[in-house]
Each structure stands twice: as C-alpha cells, then as structure tokens.
Design a protein around this motif. Structure first.
Motif, short mmCIF file in Angstrom:
data_model
loop_
_atom_site.label_atom_id
_atom_site.label_comp_id
_atom_site.label_asym_id
_atom_site.label_seq_id
_atom_site.Cartn_x
_atom_site.Cartn_y
_atom_site.Cartn_z
N ASP A 103 -41.64 59.70 23.72
CA ASP A 103 -40.13 60.05 24.12
C ASP A 103 -40.16 61.29 24.93
O ASP A 103 -41.19 61.82 25.52
N LYS A 121 -46.11 54.77 24.76
CA LYS A 121 -44.83 54.81 24.68
C LYS A 121 -44.38 56.03 24.06
O LYS A 121 -44.59 56.32 22.80
N PHE A 167 -48.49 53.26 19.59
CA PHE A 167 -47.60 53.58 20.75
C PHE A 167 -48.41 54.84 21.60
O PHE A 167 -48.19 55.09 22.62
#
Length: 156
Positions: A27, A25, A115
């Motif tokens: 950004d 995950k 993550f």
C-alpha cells in the motif's frame, strides 16, 4: 500425407506454459495487507519491515493470546519463513473464539508475507499456512438436540 506430417511436427513442438508470476503488493505506506479466516474469526493483517513487534487489537500478542499454544500458532509462519524479528505485524481480529482468532491471524500473516515477499510463497505453502481451514461448526438440525445428538430415548 504431407499435411499429417506437418501437424505432427506442430504437436511435438514444445509449448511453454507460463507459470503464474507473483508480484509484491504494497500500500502507500509500504505495508502488505491480507485477510485471514478460520472458523467464524476474520483477521485483517498488515506487515511492514521492523523490529518484530506483533500487535493484535491494540495489545501485545502475548497479552491478547495468553496461552503459549496460541502464541506458537501465531508465530509459526514467521519462524517457518525464517523472518523472526524482521517484520512488525499489526492485526485486528473479530468473531469466533481465541483459537479461531489465532488461526485467522496466522492465515493473515502468511498471506501478507507472500504479498510482501513473493519468494516465501513456496515455504509457506509447503507448511500449509496459505490454505484456509474450511472446518466450521455444523448447523443444528430440527428433531435433534444438537447437530447430530438425538434426544434421550424413553421406553416408557
């Protein structure tokens, strides 16, 4: 009787249980974000590939956490994952005292690393870095001086 045999055949068939799949995950800037908590402290942590700099509240982590024990606590998940000097970590932390803040940043770093690299989850989970330490200060009760301490008894 034939119906019962067919049911037994169904029961003996291997049922595959799907293990949870952990995916990366990130950004828009290619960073992994996680929130870490401990006591009353809350830390927001971003992890990205880099040279190993750790910034806490716009200061170098050794400057913000002056005590060597707190610095060690902060670096534990990075050392356990054998990723020392591979990630730049930026954290903002608020609330609580220095010890709680160090624990919150450690928790955030651990979660952000999982993550970024889901393969590290087993190592960090075994070290106990992904578990949120739920111990907080007990509330004060009425009729007591503190949470459990009674007022001094006077015989006369």
């Amino acid at each position: 009787m034939a119906d019962l045999n067919s049911l037994q055949d169904l029961g003996s068939a291997e049922v595959e249980t799907a293990a949870p799949v952990h995916v990366q995950k990130l950004d828009a800037q290619g960073r992994a974000y996680a929130t870490g908590k401990r006591k009353d402290a809350v830390a927001r942590v971003w992890v990205k590939p880099g040279s190993g700099k750790i910034i806490v509240n716009d200061k170098e982590f050794a400057e913000y956490f002056a005590r060597p024990v707190l610095q060690m606590v902060l670096r534990q998940p990075i050392v356990a994952a054998d990723r020392d000097g591979q990630f730049d970590i930026i954290a903002t932390v608020a609330g609580g005292g220095l010890s709680g803040q160090a624990g919150a940043v450690r928790h955030g770093i651990s979660r952000a690393l999982t993550f970024y690299e889901p393969g590290l989850r087993a190592v960090l989970k075994k070290g106990g870095f992904l578990t949120r330490d739920s111990r907080t200060v007990e509330r004060k009760k009425y009729g007591k001086a503190k949470a459990r301490r009674s007022f001094q008894f006077s015989k006369r």
